[in-house]
Design a protein around this motif. Structure first.
Motif, PDB file in Angstrom:
ATOM      1  N   LEU A 167       0.820  -1.250  -0.007  1.00 53.30           N
ATOM      2  CA  LEU A 167       0.042  -0.104  -0.089  1.00 53.30           C
ATOM      3  C   LEU A 167       0.724   1.095   0.021  1.00 53.30           C
ATOM      4  O   LEU A 167       0.537   2.229  -0.635  1.00 53.30           O
ATOM      5  CB  LEU A 167      -0.927  -0.077   1.043  1.00 53.30           C
ATOM      6  N   LEU A 168       1.951   1.198   0.690  1.00 53.01           N
ATOM      7  CA  LEU A 168       2.970   2.412   0.790  1.00 53.01           C
ATOM      8  C   LEU A 168       3.411   2.740  -0.560  1.00 53.01           C
ATOM      9  O   LEU A 168       3.581   3.662  -1.342  1.00 53.01           O
ATOM     10  CB  LEU A 168       3.816   2.355   1.786  1.00 53.01           C
ATOM     11  N   GLY A 169       3.768   1.354  -1.201  1.00 52.42           N
ATOM     12  CA  GLY A 169       4.522   1.521  -2.705  1.00 52.42           C
ATOM     13  C   GLY A 169       3.318   1.959  -3.724  1.00 52.42           C
ATOM     14  O   GLY A 169       3.748   2.961  -4.416  1.00 52.42           O
ATOM     15  N   TYR A 170       2.153   1.736  -3.530  1.00 57.19           N
ATOM     16  CA  TYR A 170       1.052   2.232  -4.332  1.00 57.19           C
ATOM     17  C   TYR A 170       0.993   3.869  -4.113  1.00 57.19           C
ATOM     18  O   TYR A 170       0.877   4.455  -5.074  1.00 57.19           O
ATOM     19  CB  TYR A 170      -0.379   1.313  -4.007  1.00 57.19           C
ATOM     20  N   ALA A 171       0.894   4.196  -2.791  1.00 53.90           N
ATOM     21  CA  ALA A 171       0.755   5.492  -2.397  1.00 53.90           C
ATOM     22  C   ALA A 171       1.907   6.388  -2.928  1.00 53.90           C
ATOM     23  O   ALA A 171       1.388   7.667  -3.376  1.00 53.90           O
ATOM     24  CB  ALA A 171       0.602   5.560  -0.774  1.00 53.90           C
ATOM     25  N   PHE A 172       3.174   6.094  -2.912  1.00 56.47           N
ATOM     26  CA  PHE A 172       4.097   6.920  -3.234  1.00 56.47           C
ATOM     27  C   PHE A 172       4.532   6.911  -4.630  1.00 56.47           C
ATOM     28  O   PHE A 172       4.879   7.710  -5.158  1.00 56.47           O
ATOM     29  CB  PHE A 172       5.436   6.473  -2.427  1.00 56.47           C
ATOM     30  N   ARG A 173       4.587   5.697  -5.298  1.00 60.55           N
ATOM     31  CA  ARG A 173       5.001   5.429  -6.654  1.00 60.55           C
ATOM     32  C   ARG A 173       3.806   5.707  -7.793  1.00 60.55           C
ATOM     33  O   ARG A 173       4.054   6.023  -8.798  1.00 60.55           O
ATOM     34  CB  ARG A 173       5.442   3.896  -6.770  1.00 60.55           C
ATOM     35  N   GLU A 174       2.507   5.242  -7.183  1.00 54.53           N
ATOM     36  CA  GLU A 174       1.588   5.378  -8.480  1.00 54.53           C
ATOM     37  C   GLU A 174       0.600   6.564  -8.217  1.00 54.53           C
ATOM     38  O   GLU A 174       0.514   7.312  -9.042  1.00 54.53           O
ATOM     39  CB  GLU A 174       0.620   4.126  -8.142  1.00 54.53           C
ATOM     40  N   LEU A 175       0.404   7.119  -6.742  1.00 60.22           N
ATOM     41  CA  LEU A 175      -0.539   8.263  -6.700  1.00 60.22           C
ATOM     42  C   LEU A 175       0.123   9.483  -6.374  1.00 60.22           C
ATOM     43  O   LEU A 175      -0.251  10.561  -6.137  1.00 60.22           O
ATOM     44  CB  LEU A 175      -1.244   8.028  -5.242  1.00 60.22           C
ATOM     45  N   ASN A 176       1.755   9.199  -6.510  1.00 62.70           N
ATOM     46  CA  ASN A 176       2.566  10.424  -6.158  1.00 62.70           C
ATOM     47  C   ASN A 176       2.249  11.182  -4.795  1.00 62.70           C
ATOM     48  O   ASN A 176       2.317  12.527  -4.994  1.00 62.70           O
ATOM     49  CB  ASN A 176       2.528  11.314  -7.427  1.00 62.70           C
ATOM     50  N   LEU A 177       1.992  10.384  -3.581  1.00 64.09           N
ATOM     51  CA  LEU A 177       1.834  11.096  -2.522  1.00 64.09           C
ATOM     52  C   LEU A 177       3.040  11.583  -1.851  1.00 64.09           C
ATOM     53  O   LEU A 177       4.102  10.817  -2.128  1.00 64.09           O
ATOM     54  CB  LEU A 177       0.847  10.109  -1.566  1.00 64.09           C
ATOM     55  N   TYR A 178       3.194  12.377  -0.898  1.00 64.69           N
ATOM     56  CA  TYR A 178       4.271  12.692  -0.007  1.00 64.69           C
ATOM     57  C   TYR A 178       4.190  12.138   1.431  1.00 64.69           C
ATOM     58  O   TYR A 178       5.255  11.693   1.816  1.00 64.69           O
ATOM     59  CB  TYR A 178       4.534  14.208  -0.239  1.00 64.69           C
ATOM     60  N   ARG A 179       3.148  12.273   1.901  1.00 60.41           N
ATOM     61  CA  ARG A 179       3.026  11.712   3.183  1.00 60.41           C
ATOM     62  C   ARG A 179       1.710  10.729   3.469  1.00 60.41           C
ATOM     63  O   ARG A 179       0.777  10.747   2.694  1.00 60.41           O
ATOM     64  CB  ARG A 179       2.687  12.826   3.971  1.00 60.41           C
ATOM     65  N   VAL A 180       1.939   9.702   4.192  1.00 61.80           N
ATOM     66  CA  VAL A 180       1.096   8.814   4.634  1.00 61.80           C
ATOM     67  C   VAL A 180       0.910   8.744   5.991  1.00 61.80           C
ATOM     68  O   VAL A 180       1.904   8.522   6.683  1.00 61.80           O
ATOM     69  CB  VAL A 180       1.211   7.420   3.869  1.00 61.80           C
ATOM     70  N   GLY A 181      -0.351   8.915   6.633  1.00 56.86           N
ATOM     71  CA  GLY A 181      -0.402   8.807   8.119  1.00 56.86           C
ATOM     72  C   GLY A 181      -1.330   7.511   8.377  1.00 56.86           C
ATOM     73  O   GLY A 181      -1.984   7.062   7.465  1.00 56.86           O
ATOM     74  N   SER A 182      -1.188   7.136   9.677  1.00 56.17           N
ATOM     75  CA  SER A 182      -1.872   6.094  10.085  1.00 56.17           C
ATOM     76  C   SER A 182      -2.018   5.979  11.683  1.00 56.17           C
ATOM     77  O   SER A 182      -1.299   6.786  12.283  1.00 56.17           O
ATOM     78  CB  SER A 182      -1.085   4.895   9.510  1.00 56.17           C
ATOM     79  N   SER A 183      -2.842   5.394  12.308  1.00 54.80           N
ATOM     80  CA  SER A 183      -3.103   5.180  13.693  1.00 54.80           C
ATOM     81  C   SER A 183      -3.351   3.774  14.166  1.00 54.80           C
ATOM     82  O   SER A 183      -3.814   2.977  13.364  1.00 54.80           O
ATOM     83  CB  SER A 183      -3.808   6.074  14.383  1.00 54.80           C
ATOM     84  N   THR A 184      -2.974   3.304  15.244  1.00 54.18           N
ATOM     85  CA  THR A 184      -3.466   2.199  15.975  1.00 54.18           C
ATOM     86  C   THR A 184      -3.632   2.313  17.272  1.00 54.18           C
ATOM     87  O   THR A 184      -3.065   3.104  18.150  1.00 54.18           O
ATOM     88  CB  THR A 184      -2.305   1.159  15.499  1.00 54.18           C
ATOM     89  N   ILE A 185      -4.498   1.088  17.763  1.00 53.31           N
ATOM     90  CA  ILE A 185      -4.690   1.437  19.265  1.00 53.31           C
ATOM     91  C   ILE A 185      -3.560   0.901  20.180  1.00 53.31           C
ATOM     92  O   ILE A 185      -2.879  -0.006  19.549  1.00 53.31           O
ATOM     93  CB  ILE A 185      -5.995   0.609  19.661  1.00 53.31           C
ATOM     94  N   SER A 186      -3.144   1.363  21.085  1.00 52.37           N
ATOM     95  CA  SER A 186      -1.760   0.910  22.014  1.00 52.37           C
ATOM     96  C   SER A 186      -1.858  -0.670  22.392  1.00 52.37           C
ATOM     97  O   SER A 186      -0.668  -0.932  22.458  1.00 52.37           O
ATOM     98  CB  SER A 186      -1.643   1.719  23.187  1.00 52.37           C
TER      99      SER A 186
END
Length: 185
Positions: A117-136
């Motif tokens: 998914l990060l590869g898709y975000a940065f290589r295909e969609l040309n995004l610069y930043r991806v955020g996420s969150s998770t419960i501790s």
């Protein structure tokens, strides 16, 4: 020029949703442990029709990309992953991933899905930043995020309440240069 695989990782592939997949998501929604690590909404079972409606709204959005995760070994549906709340002007998005089938928890499938998914975000969609969150308390998610290069950016203290106890929400982010530095040629 030879391009790197966009949808295929080492264990999973990013696949288009299939109509029959809704049955699996409805079944997984009966597993309260899955629901309590996947989301901070109240746990509740859903019908296949409810999942189909939810999925349709996600796939119709121009600011989101939704995939199902299928194993490479035998094409088994094991979960979903997506990018959402994309702000094209700023080249940013939020990421979500969930492995619904407990037989595939803690075995690297989520980490592989995150990498894809990060590869898709940065290589295909040309995004610069991806955020996420998770419960501790979701240790598997924490480890997977950190393995693929996410950095902890903050903690929303006592954000989640489960059975009278409070849990933090851990906020992660990864920038394109950080992701690029981790890519092996």
């Amino acid at each position: 020029m030879e391009f790197k695989p966009l949808f295929t990782g080492k264990l999973v592939r990013l696949a288009a949703p299939r109509l029959e997949d809704s049955e699996y998501f409805a079944k997984w929604s009966e597993n309260d442990e899955y629901l309590r690590i996947m989301d901070n909404d109240p746990a509740r079972p859903i019908t296949p029709e409810t999942w189909t409606e939810f999925q349709s709204s996600m796939t119709a959005s121009p600011n989101g990309f939704h995939f199902h995760l299928r194993t490479l070994a035998d094409d088994t549906l094991i979960g979903c992953a997506g990018l959402f709340n994309i702000q094209w002007m700023h080249q940013i998005a939020s990421l979500g991933i969930a492995i619904g089938d407990p037989a595939y928890w803690g075995k690297g499938y989520g980490t592989d899905g995150l990498r894809l998914l990060l590869g898709y975000a940065f290589r295909e969609l040309n995004l610069y930043r991806v955020g996420s969150s998770t419960i501790s308390y979701n240790i598997r998610s924490i480890k997977a995020h950190e393995k693929v290069g996410f950095r902890q950016e903050g903690t929303q203290r006592s954000f989640i309440q489960r059975e009278g106890k409070r849990f933090d929400l851990i906020v992660y982010g990864i920038l394109r240069p950080e992701w690029e530095a981790l890519q092996i040629e």
